[in-house]
Design an enzyme around this catalytic site. Structure first.
Site, PDB file in Angstrom:
ATOM      1  N   CYS A 160     -16.707  29.120  -0.288  1.00  0.00           N
ATOM      2  CA  CYS A 160     -18.030  29.717  -0.015  1.00  0.00           C
ATOM      3  C   CYS A 160     -19.178  28.904  -0.603  1.00  0.00           C
ATOM      4  CB  CYS A 160     -18.078  31.145  -0.537  1.00  0.00           C
ATOM      5  SG  CYS A 160     -16.802  32.176   0.196  1.00  0.00           S
ATOM      6  N   HIS A 183     -25.406  33.263  -1.444  1.00  0.00           N
ATOM      7  CA  HIS A 183     -24.215  33.448  -0.613  1.00  0.00           C
ATOM      8  C   HIS A 183     -24.051  34.938  -0.327  1.00  0.00           C
ATOM      9  CE1 HIS A 183     -20.271  33.437   0.950  1.00  0.00           C
ATOM     10  NE2 HIS A 183     -19.704  33.932  -0.128  1.00  0.00           N
ATOM     11  N   ASN A 214     -19.036  38.296   5.111  1.00  0.00           N
ATOM     12  CA  ASN A 214     -18.956  37.025   4.386  1.00  0.00           C
ATOM     13  C   ASN A 214     -18.455  35.949   5.358  1.00  0.00           C
ATOM     14  OD1 ASN A 214     -18.328  34.881   2.718  1.00  0.00           O
ATOM     15  ND2 ASN A 214     -17.235  36.115   1.189  1.00  0.00           N
TER      16      ASN A 214
HETATM   17  N1  COA Z   1     -10.968  50.734   2.552  1.00  0.00           N
HETATM   18  C1  COA Z   1     -10.719  51.802   1.767  1.00  0.00           C
HETATM   19  N2  COA Z   1     -10.222  51.692   0.525  1.00  0.00           N
HETATM   20  C2  COA Z   1      -9.988  50.459   0.051  1.00  0.00           C
HETATM   21  C3  COA Z   1     -10.240  49.295   0.821  1.00  0.00           C
HETATM   22  C4  COA Z   1     -10.744  49.473   2.135  1.00  0.00           C
HETATM   23  N3  COA Z   1     -11.028  48.459   2.934  1.00  0.00           N
HETATM   24  N4  COA Z   1      -9.919  48.212   0.086  1.00  0.00           N
HETATM   25  C5  COA Z   1      -9.503  48.657  -1.100  1.00  0.00           C
HETATM   26  N5  COA Z   1      -9.524  50.012  -1.134  1.00  0.00           N
HETATM   27  C6  COA Z   1      -9.176  50.906  -2.220  1.00  0.00           C
HETATM   28  C7  COA Z   1      -8.235  50.282  -3.204  1.00  0.00           C
HETATM   29  O1  COA Z   1      -6.902  50.406  -2.776  1.00  0.00           O
HETATM   30  C8  COA Z   1      -8.516  51.092  -4.463  1.00  0.00           C
HETATM   31  O2  COA Z   1      -7.837  52.317  -4.381  1.00  0.00           O
HETATM   32  P1  COA Z   1      -7.192  52.981  -5.684  1.00  0.00           P
HETATM   33  O3  COA Z   1      -8.343  53.219  -6.619  1.00  0.00           O
HETATM   34  O4  COA Z   1      -6.561  54.206  -5.147  1.00  0.00           O
HETATM   35  O5  COA Z   1      -6.229  51.957  -6.220  1.00  0.00           O
HETATM   36  C9  COA Z   1     -10.012  51.384  -4.360  1.00  0.00           C
HETATM   37  O6  COA Z   1     -10.355  51.201  -2.987  1.00  0.00           O
HETATM   38  C10 COA Z   1     -10.876  50.489  -5.228  1.00  0.00           C
HETATM   39  O7  COA Z   1     -10.500  49.153  -5.029  1.00  0.00           O
HETATM   40  P2  COA Z   1     -11.215  47.966  -5.770  1.00  0.00           P
HETATM   41  O8  COA Z   1     -10.619  46.673  -5.319  1.00  0.00           O
HETATM   42  O9  COA Z   1     -11.274  48.229  -7.238  1.00  0.00           O
HETATM   43  O10 COA Z   1     -12.711  48.138  -5.164  1.00  0.00           O
HETATM   44  P3  COA Z   1     -14.015  47.374  -5.536  1.00  0.00           P
HETATM   45  O11 COA Z   1     -15.068  48.331  -5.841  1.00  0.00           O
HETATM   46  O12 COA Z   1     -13.775  46.246  -6.502  1.00  0.00           O
HETATM   47  O13 COA Z   1     -14.408  46.704  -4.138  1.00  0.00           O
HETATM   48  C11 COA Z   1     -14.316  44.555  -3.062  1.00  0.00           C
HETATM   49  C12 COA Z   1     -13.532  45.791  -3.525  1.00  0.00           C
HETATM   50  C13 COA Z   1     -13.354  43.571  -2.458  1.00  0.00           C
HETATM   51  C14 COA Z   1     -15.329  45.001  -2.036  1.00  0.00           C
HETATM   52  C15 COA Z   1     -15.044  43.931  -4.267  1.00  0.00           C
HETATM   53  O14 COA Z   1     -14.159  43.785  -5.332  1.00  0.00           O
HETATM   54  C16 COA Z   1     -15.649  42.587  -3.964  1.00  0.00           C
HETATM   55  O15 COA Z   1     -16.577  42.489  -3.212  1.00  0.00           O
HETATM   56  N6  COA Z   1     -15.134  41.533  -4.631  1.00  0.00           N
HETATM   57  C17 COA Z   1     -15.647  40.199  -4.573  1.00  0.00           C
HETATM   58  C18 COA Z   1     -15.771  39.683  -3.220  1.00  0.00           C
HETATM   59  C19 COA Z   1     -16.222  38.293  -3.239  1.00  0.00           C
HETATM   60  O16 COA Z   1     -17.265  38.034  -3.695  1.00  0.00           O
HETATM   61  N7  COA Z   1     -15.394  37.436  -2.752  1.00  0.00           N
HETATM   62  C20 COA Z   1     -15.553  36.109  -2.532  1.00  0.00           C
HETATM   63  C21 COA Z   1     -16.503  35.373  -3.266  1.00  0.00           C
HETATM   64  S1  COA Z   1     -16.991  34.328  -2.044  1.00  0.00           S
END
Ligand code: COA
Length: 327
Positions: free
Chosen positions: A116, A248, A278
């Site tokens: 990214c 980004h 993204n």
């Molecule tokens: N729909 C519904 N529930 C989902 C899901 C989806 N698409 N994806 C994950 N969950 C659930 C998980 O299973 C978890 O459930 P649990 O609490 O029962 O275990 C819950 O939602 C929370 O998951 P978590 O991963 O802790 O959520 P989060 O608030 O961290 O959000 C992202 C997840 C991926 C959106 C977030 O972590 C993120 O944006 N990360 C960085 C992304 C990024 O910048 N990436 C690349 C850099 S370029």
């Protein structure tokens, strides 16, 4: 007098027409529009057709970027593409395919892999190649068909990404310089955001992406914030002097956290993640193009770019936009 400083002379993008909405994803994996919106800010993403390759997306953005720089394809003497979803794994490069699509032979063409952060790495590379006199007009392209490496049964990641391409031309122009760039990496965290190992065995393995989103999130916010502070301090520029902050576009919560830490106003901050998700190396030039087409990004605008991605890689760029506004 001859210019000695590199400048970004144009910006353009190409966005595939097909839209994958959160409601479409509700039918594919166990998720909801409400969850995706609340955790990411994403409403939809664009997905390329089956027969549309990363190089096709990149070529369409490139044609527009060359026109907007008031150049002909024959004026381009190097093409560098940043992508994590190339047409071929690992050759021919997407840059070679784009050069061929543009009818260009005998020019430098290669891909880089910086996830990214790709567009920041491209700016740094093109700046040094143009300022050293090695090349005159470099076409830089961030192009992604991430849908081709996505596992659409994995809800933890498939809701986040989309396809698209953004391109620009870097040439000498002291009036609107790329003032500074900074790129960095830390391979210790490689396994938090990755595709599968290329050298696992002698059989081809699928390339789908995996991410430990939660861990990536925390490191991204801290790294992006300190990176922005560093480049502004080094260049003695205050955040209020920046016309546009174009980060980004991975997650609205990451963008807002960085925006708040740095005291950027909503007016300064360009946000497109709701429309495109993204798009990795394409995300910054696609966001820049939106700002350009809305008349917010103008010739001479002081802009700050900031990115973070797999590797980990990160970086920032401070520049005066050199492109003329569309007539
Ligand atoms: N729909 C519904 N529930 C989902 C899901 C989806 N698409 N994806 C994950 N969950 C659930 C998980 O299973 C978890 O459930 P649990 O609490 O029962 O275990 C819950 O939602 C929370 O998951 P978590 O991963 O802790 O959520 P989060 O608030 O961290 O959000 C992202 C997840 C991926 C959106 C977030 O972590 C993120 O944006 N990360 C960085 C992304 C990024 O910048 N990436 C690349 C850099 S370029």
């Amino acid at each position: 007098m001859k210019s000695t400083k590199a400048s970004l002379k144009s910006i353009a993008s190409y966005i595939p027409t097909k839209i994958l909405s959160n409601f479409d994803l509700e039918k594919m994996v166990q998720t909801s529009n409400e969850w995706i919106l609340r955790r990411t800010g994403i409403e939809q993403r664009h997905i390329a057709d089956n027969d549309e390759n990363t190089s096709d997306l990149g070529t369409k953005a490139a044609i527009k970027a060359i026109q907007r720089a008031n150049l002909n394809p024959q004026d381009i003497d190097a093409i560098i593409v940043a992508t994590l979803s190339p047409d071929y794994f690992t050759m021919p490069s997407t840059a070679c395919k784009i050069a061929h699509n543009l009818g260009l032979k005998n020019i430098t063409a290669f891909d880089i892999s910086a996830a990214c952060s790709g567009f920041i790495y491209l700016l740094e590379l093109a700046k040094s190649m143009v300022e050293s006199g090695m090349k005159k007009n470099i076409l830089i392209i961030g192009a992604e068909k991430i849908s081709s490496i996505m596992d659409y049964t994995d809800r933890s990641i498939c809701v986040l990404f989309g396809d698209g391409a953004g391109a620009g031309v870097v040439s000498l122009d002291d009036n609107f310089p790329i003032i500074d760039t900074h790129t960095a990496s830390d391979g210790e965290f490689g396994d938090l955001l990755m595709t599968q190992r290329a050298q696992k065995s002698n059989i081809c393995t699928p390339l789908s992406m995996q991410m430990k989103g939660n861990e990536v999130f925390k490191i991204a916010v801290n790294t992006l914030s300190s990176d922005v502070v560093e480049i502004l301090t080094k260049n003695n520029i205050k955040s209020e002097e920046i016309d546009l902050f174009i980060p980004h576009q991975a997650n609205l919560r990451i963008i807002k956290a960085v925006q708040e830490k740095l005291n950027f106003t909503d007016k300064q901050c360009v946000v497109t993640v709701q429309k495109y998700g993204n798009t990795s190396a394409a995300s910054i030039p696609m966001a820049m193009n939106d700002a350009y087409e809305q008349g917010l990004l103008k010739q001479g605008s002081l802009i700050l770019l900031d990115a973070f991605g797999g590797g980990f890689t990160w970086g920032s760029a401070l520049l005066r936009f050199g492109g003329e506004n569309d007539k």
